[in-house]
Design a protein around this motif. Structure first.
Motif, short mmCIF file in Angstrom:
data_model
loop_
_atom_site.label_atom_id
_atom_site.label_comp_id
_atom_site.label_asym_id
_atom_site.label_seq_id
_atom_site.Cartn_x
_atom_site.Cartn_y
_atom_site.Cartn_z
N ASP A 154 14.01 -0.73 -20.95
CA ASP A 154 13.68 0.41 -20.09
C ASP A 154 13.34 1.62 -20.94
N ALA A 155 12.54 2.51 -20.38
CA ALA A 155 12.11 3.71 -21.11
C ALA A 155 13.33 4.51 -21.59
N ILE A 156 13.30 4.90 -22.86
CA ILE A 156 14.44 5.63 -23.41
C ILE A 156 14.60 7.01 -22.80
N ASP A 157 13.53 7.54 -22.18
CA ASP A 157 13.62 8.87 -21.57
C ASP A 157 14.18 8.81 -20.16
N GLY A 158 14.58 7.61 -19.71
CA GLY A 158 15.18 7.48 -18.39
C GLY A 158 14.19 7.54 -17.24
N ASN A 159 12.89 7.44 -17.52
CA ASN A 159 11.87 7.48 -16.48
C ASN A 159 11.97 6.23 -15.61
N LEU A 160 12.34 6.40 -14.36
CA LEU A 160 12.56 5.25 -13.48
C LEU A 160 11.28 4.55 -13.05
N SER A 161 10.13 5.15 -13.33
CA SER A 161 8.88 4.47 -13.03
C SER A 161 8.47 3.55 -14.18
N ASN A 162 9.30 3.51 -15.24
CA ASN A 162 8.99 2.70 -16.41
C ASN A 162 10.17 1.82 -16.79
N THR A 163 10.65 1.04 -15.80
CA THR A 163 11.71 0.07 -16.03
C THR A 163 11.09 -1.31 -16.19
N VAL A 164 11.77 -2.19 -16.94
CA VAL A 164 11.26 -3.55 -17.11
C VAL A 164 11.18 -4.26 -15.78
N ILE A 165 12.24 -4.16 -14.99
CA ILE A 165 12.24 -4.75 -13.65
C ILE A 165 11.40 -3.86 -12.74
N PRO A 166 10.34 -4.39 -12.14
CA PRO A 166 9.49 -3.55 -11.28
C PRO A 166 10.26 -3.01 -10.07
N LEU A 188 26.57 15.30 -19.36
CA LEU A 188 25.96 14.54 -20.44
C LEU A 188 26.81 13.33 -20.76
N VAL A 189 26.19 12.38 -21.48
CA VAL A 189 26.92 11.20 -21.93
C VAL A 189 26.64 10.99 -23.42
N TRP A 190 27.69 10.70 -24.17
CA TRP A 190 27.59 10.34 -25.58
C TRP A 190 27.74 8.83 -25.67
N THR A 191 26.83 8.16 -26.41
CA THR A 191 26.87 6.70 -26.38
C THR A 191 26.06 6.08 -27.51
N TYR A 192 26.22 4.78 -27.68
CA TYR A 192 25.34 3.93 -28.48
C TYR A 192 24.24 3.44 -27.55
N SER A 193 23.00 3.27 -28.07
CA SER A 193 21.93 2.84 -27.17
C SER A 193 20.67 2.45 -27.95
N VAL A 194 19.81 1.69 -27.27
CA VAL A 194 18.44 1.53 -27.75
C VAL A 194 17.79 2.91 -27.74
N TYR A 195 17.11 3.22 -28.83
CA TYR A 195 16.39 4.49 -28.91
C TYR A 195 15.06 4.22 -29.62
N GLN A 196 14.59 5.14 -30.40
CA GLN A 196 13.33 4.94 -31.11
C GLN A 196 13.36 5.62 -32.47
N THR A 197 12.54 5.09 -33.39
CA THR A 197 12.41 5.69 -34.70
C THR A 197 11.04 5.33 -35.25
N THR A 198 10.68 5.94 -36.35
CA THR A 198 9.41 5.62 -37.02
C THR A 198 9.68 4.59 -38.11
N PHE A 199 8.94 3.49 -38.06
CA PHE A 199 9.07 2.42 -39.04
C PHE A 199 7.71 2.22 -39.66
N GLY A 200 7.56 2.62 -40.93
CA GLY A 200 6.23 2.71 -41.51
C GLY A 200 5.50 3.85 -40.83
N SER A 201 4.40 3.53 -40.19
CA SER A 201 3.67 4.56 -39.45
C SER A 201 3.78 4.38 -37.94
N ASP A 202 4.63 3.44 -37.52
CA ASP A 202 4.72 3.10 -36.09
C ASP A 202 6.02 3.59 -35.46
N LEU A 203 5.92 3.96 -34.20
CA LEU A 203 7.12 4.27 -33.42
C LEU A 203 7.63 2.96 -32.83
N VAL A 204 8.89 2.65 -33.07
CA VAL A 204 9.45 1.36 -32.68
C VAL A 204 10.82 1.56 -32.02
#
Length: 364
Positions: A135-147, A235-251
């Motif tokens: 699911d989108a890391i920004d919490g956008n509910l229009s961008n979930t894996v499950i339609p 707010l919530v403090w947690t471990y989670s999938v997020y994003q980073t730059t790997f080489g020149s790509d956002l992953v």
């Protein structure tokens, strides 16, 4: 006493009783928001390492309350708003795929449909294409894996779910599932293990407007409480999938110590540089210059460093970033300034038990 006089007497007695009752009613007490506090967040369940803290910790500034919930306690979240959306558990790095094969069903989808799938974050070789698992890391509910869950049951697809092992979570069986709407205005979830062909579990999940989501654990098919009521956390403090730059790509990448705001309940936030104003000096008069953001990850990982950073010859050490603090505007309009005091041994803290300090700047 004639009938008319009797009626008058009864009316007078009733009026007197009502008046007395009103006089004894308890007044409505409005509890003012907290003026501020210092909290040590309880991220650790037991002896796990702090970088893989087992709890997500929800914080409500106005009541000085924290709520710790095991990340592994749930698998799916069901949105309680107007739309019909289902979220994965990003805090375990759960990944999923929609089966688009014509006429696919829970009975026909099986182990062969998982060949070549990982549905997981690769810490060694993350790829941009892997964002599709999560699911989108920004919490956008229009961008979930499950339609979005359709009102037409036949339009809802079978989903394959890897429940995730991010941050030391024990591996669990992969699941195939299907979500439909039920006649009560909520959701109906049907699921089973990948090899199962007939024995499926069905769970009905009602919507509850007091919450952002209702959650389900697939270990036992139970509806569980995870987030506090939506008005009761900021707010919530947690471990989670997020994003980073790997080489020149956002992953996609697994992160510890992330902070997300309760955007679905109207919470917003802003970062403030101490070069502009110190935490101690910041006051209500400084608010007009601030632009608040409703982005869920406006704080994200921006409050700490896990590696030293050198800029223009100046090295910032591992630990909380002393050059930044944050403002939090809750759903009631209360505005707090927030700083992180410690989170790791390098800054005098304990990994998994960050210390936060906050102060009311403006009452809503």
């Amino acid at each position: 006493m004639n009938k008319f006089n009797s009626m008058i007497a009864i009316a007078l007695i009733a009026a007197t009783f009502t008046a007395c009752k009103k006089d004894t009613e308890e007044p409505v007490v409005v509890v003012p928001p907290s003026d501020g506090s210092t909290l040590t967040l309880n991220g650790l369940i037991g002896a796990e390492t702090g970088s893989a803290a087992g709890n997500s910790v929800f914080v409500d500034f106005s009541t000085d309350k924290q709520t710790a919930v095991a990340r592994a306690a749930w698998d799916l979240g069901f949105y309680c708003g107007a739309d019909f959306r289902v979220i994965l558990n990003n805090t375990t790095s759960a990944g999923a795929k929609v089966i688009t094969t014509a006429n696919a069903s829970l009975a026909t989808v099986g182990e062969a449909d998982t060949l070549g799938l990982t549905l997981a974050v690769s810490q060694a070789n993350p790829l941009p294409a892997h964002f599709a698992f999560f699911d989108a890391i920004d919490g956008n509910l229009s961008n979930t894996v499950i339609p979005a869950v359709s009102a037409t049951a036949a339009e809802n697809k079978v989903i394959i779910l890897n429940r995730g092992t991010g941050g030391g979570i024990a591996a669990k069986s992969w699941i195939k599932l299907k979500v439909t709407r039920n006649a009560s205005g909520g959701y109906s979830l049907q699921y089973g293990k990948i090899k199962e062909t007939t024995n499926f579990t069905t769970v009905d999940i009602p919507k509850d407007g007091n919450f952002n989501f209702k959650f389900v654990s697939l270990n036992n098919g139970a509806v569980v409480n995870v987030e506090p009521e939506k008005a009761n956390w900021d707010l919530v403090w947690t471990y989670s999938v997020y994003q980073t730059t790997f080489g020149s790509d956002l992953v996609p990448y697994n992160f510890s110590d992330l902070v997300f705001i309760n955007k679905l309940a109207g919470v917003s936030a802003a970062a403030v540089s101490t070069s502009t104003k110190s935490y101690a000096a910041f006051a209500e008069a400084d608010l007009p210059a601030i632009t608040f953001s409703s982005a869920r990850n406006v704080i994200g990982s921006n409050w700490r460093l896990t590696q030293p950073v050198t800029t223009n010859g100046v090295t910032t050490p591992i630990g909380v970033k002393a050059d930044t603090f944050f403002l939090i505007k809750d759903a009631s309009g209360n505005i707090y300034k927030l700083k992180f005091n410690s989170f790791i041994s390098n800054d005098g803290g304990t990994r998994g038990k960050p210390v936060i300090e906050y102060k009311l700047v403006k009452k809503g």
